[in-house]
Design a protein around this motif. Sequence first.
Motif, PDB file in Angstrom:
ATOM      1  N   SER A  60      -0.017  -4.252  -6.165  1.00 42.33           N
ATOM      2  CA  SER A  60      -0.516  -3.027  -6.802  1.00 42.33           C
ATOM      3  C   SER A  60      -0.630  -3.196  -8.315  1.00 42.33           C
ATOM      4  CB  SER A  60       0.381  -1.839  -6.457  1.00 42.33           C
ATOM      5  OG  SER A  60       1.692  -2.113  -6.884  1.00 42.33           O
ATOM      6  N   THR A  61      -0.316  -4.391  -8.806  1.00 33.97           N
ATOM      7  CA  THR A  61      -0.460  -4.641 -10.249  1.00 33.97           C
ATOM      8  C   THR A  61      -1.836  -5.231 -10.590  1.00 33.97           C
ATOM      9  OG1 THR A  61       0.634  -6.738  -9.810  1.00 33.97           O
ATOM     10  CG2 THR A  61       1.994  -4.995 -10.748  1.00 33.97           C
ATOM     11  N   THR A  79      -5.417  -5.430 -11.720  1.00 37.53           N
ATOM     12  CA  THR A  79      -6.270  -4.505 -12.485  1.00 37.53           C
ATOM     13  C   THR A  79      -7.747  -4.753 -12.168  1.00 37.53           C
ATOM     14  OG1 THR A  79      -6.481  -6.105 -14.257  1.00 37.53           O
ATOM     15  CG2 THR A  79      -4.659  -4.515 -14.440  1.00 37.53           C
ATOM     16  N   TYR A  80      -8.588  -3.813 -12.597  1.00 37.62           N
ATOM     17  CA  TYR A  80     -10.041  -3.965 -12.433  1.00 37.62           C
ATOM     18  C   TYR A  80     -10.508  -5.279 -13.079  1.00 37.62           C
ATOM     19  CZ  TYR A  80     -15.024  -2.993 -12.522  1.00 37.62           C
ATOM     20  OH  TYR A  80     -16.375  -3.086 -12.343  1.00 37.62           O
ATOM     21  N   ASP A 134      -0.413   7.157  -5.496  1.00 35.23           N
ATOM     22  CA  ASP A 134      -0.439   7.030  -6.956  1.00 35.23           C
ATOM     23  C   ASP A 134      -0.177   5.598  -7.407  1.00 35.23           C
ATOM     24  OD1 ASP A 134      -1.202   9.499  -7.657  1.00 35.23           O
ATOM     25  OD2 ASP A 134       0.838  10.306  -7.905  1.00 35.23           O
ATOM     26  N   GLU A 135       0.718   4.945  -6.669  1.00 30.06           N
ATOM     27  CA  GLU A 135       1.076   3.581  -7.046  1.00 30.06           C
ATOM     28  C   GLU A 135      -0.050   2.594  -6.705  1.00 30.06           C
ATOM     29  OE1 GLU A 135       5.008   2.527  -5.516  1.00 30.06           O
ATOM     30  OE2 GLU A 135       4.343   0.428  -5.622  1.00 30.06           O
ATOM     31  N   LYS A 156      -3.375   3.421  -6.413  1.00 28.18           N
ATOM     32  CA  LYS A 156      -4.754   3.860  -6.654  1.00 28.18           C
ATOM     33  C   LYS A 156      -5.522   3.030  -7.669  1.00 28.18           C
ATOM     34  CE  LYS A 156      -4.127   7.671  -9.838  1.00 28.18           C
ATOM     35  NZ  LYS A 156      -3.384   8.915  -9.881  1.00 28.18           N
ATOM     36  N   GLU A 157      -4.866   2.506  -8.696  1.00 29.29           N
ATOM     37  CA  GLU A 157      -5.642   1.730  -9.671  1.00 29.29           C
ATOM     38  C   GLU A 157      -6.291   0.522  -8.984  1.00 29.29           C
ATOM     39  OE1 GLU A 157      -3.652   0.352 -13.239  1.00 29.29           O
ATOM     40  OE2 GLU A 157      -5.429  -0.823 -13.787  1.00 29.29           O
ATOM     41  N   THR A 158      -5.492  -0.183  -8.205  1.00 33.13           N
ATOM     42  CA  THR A 158      -6.012  -1.389  -7.551  1.00 33.13           C
ATOM     43  C   THR A 158      -7.036  -1.026  -6.477  1.00 33.13           C
ATOM     44  OG1 THR A 158      -3.896  -2.433  -7.970  1.00 33.13           O
ATOM     45  CG2 THR A 158      -5.318  -3.506  -6.368  1.00 33.13           C
ATOM     46  N   ASN A 171      -8.903   1.689  -6.210  1.00 34.59           N
ATOM     47  CA  ASN A 171     -10.155   2.174  -6.806  1.00 34.59           C
ATOM     48  C   ASN A 171     -10.981   1.006  -7.352  1.00 34.59           C
ATOM     49  OD1 ASN A 171     -10.035   4.941  -6.317  1.00 34.59           O
ATOM     50  ND2 ASN A 171      -8.735   5.328  -8.100  1.00 34.59           N
ATOM     51  N   ALA A 172     -10.291   0.061  -7.963  1.00 32.69           N
ATOM     52  CA  ALA A 172     -11.013  -1.114  -8.485  1.00 32.69           C
ATOM     53  C   ALA A 172     -11.658  -1.883  -7.338  1.00 32.69           C
ATOM     54  CB  ALA A 172     -10.049  -2.011  -9.253  1.00 32.69           C
ATOM     55  N   LYS A 220     -14.776  -0.061  -6.216  1.00 36.89           N
ATOM     56  CA  LYS A 220     -15.902  -0.241  -7.146  1.00 36.89           C
ATOM     57  C   LYS A 220     -16.499  -1.641  -7.035  1.00 36.89           C
ATOM     58  CE  LYS A 220     -14.622   3.002 -10.761  1.00 36.89           C
ATOM     59  NZ  LYS A 220     -13.329   2.950 -11.449  1.00 36.89           N
TER      60      LYS A 220
END
Length: 334
Positions: A77-78, A80-81, A115-116, A118-120, A122-123, A126
């Motif tokens: 989960s770390t 990044t986009y 929440d933990e 979602k960044e990964t 969502n990337a 995309k």
Amino acid sequence: MQIKLTTPLDMHLHLRDEDMLKIVAPLSAKSFSGAIIMPNLVPPVSTKDEVIAYRQRIIEAIGDNKIELYMTLFFKSTYTYEFLQSIKDEITAIKLYPAGITTNSEGGVSGFDIDELKETLNAMSKLNIPLCIHGETNGFVMDREAQFVPIYEKLALAFPDLKIIMEHITTKESVEALDKFDNLYATITIHHLLITLDDVAGGMLAPHLFCKPIAKRPEDRDALQKVALSAHPKVMFGSDSAPHPQDAKESSHCSAGVFTAPIALQLLARLFETNGSSFDNLQKFVSDNAKNIYGVNPKEQTITLSKTPFTVPQNYGKVVPMYAGETISWSLVD
Ligand code: DOR
Ligand code: ZN
């Protein structure tokens, strides 16, 4: 009788490393034109350099045989986009393991907090990178996959643009989930299409049939057969061929994994024939559906199978295959 399969694909494969890689990779390359390569090495494949170096070791182990390698990264989960964008061209998917659920999955995910993640995720949405999931909770072993279905559904809803592959499904609950969400897909193994828990533990214990997820009930196998034999467009073949050395399988702490790579196509031909399903459907299940789902375009190759008996070797080096010593009615034609 002979049949021809065009560009058969194994969309879930463990090739391991070092000596084991050298034994098993050429066997997959003999049957399959392409494969999704699982990242659960020690340590797991989780950087661009590791993906590139692992691909190179596989190519060296295979030698002349051609197989398209679809590499994966071990989900964290770390990611990044920016990192995912930089690695996108080297990978076909990312594999998510719940922490500690199976072989070499200690660095996986706990909790499935949106929440933990979602960044990964969502990337990945995309960048159009599919997410492959080993869907089991740490509950009672027979219920783990069914208990995971609400997590699949939660992820499918929260990330509607993310392609989610439910790996090696074994239950009717997972089959039902397929039609509820546009973005859920599944791989199915040959062993889960053939065996139930009775084959593993109903008589004398069969360590070479022990795997995660464990084979389930006859009604679960029926549900899997129904979608596989009818070539449901959201399912595809993924062997989950998972070799372990013989002494790790025939042990008081038997490792999980069934080694099927060298017999998978022969068993699929027999399964489709004995159930009166068309070989056109086999072609879809073992290639066309995967091409559509993943959007991959492997170089076209033809593999011929003939209805001639084939006795499965007792071992390939230090690995014992499923059905070792048994005779199956279909063979590969070189
Ligand atoms: O039985 C299994 N073996 N299931 C998995 O998910 C992993 C695999 C392995 O790597 O040995
Ligand atoms: Zn696997």
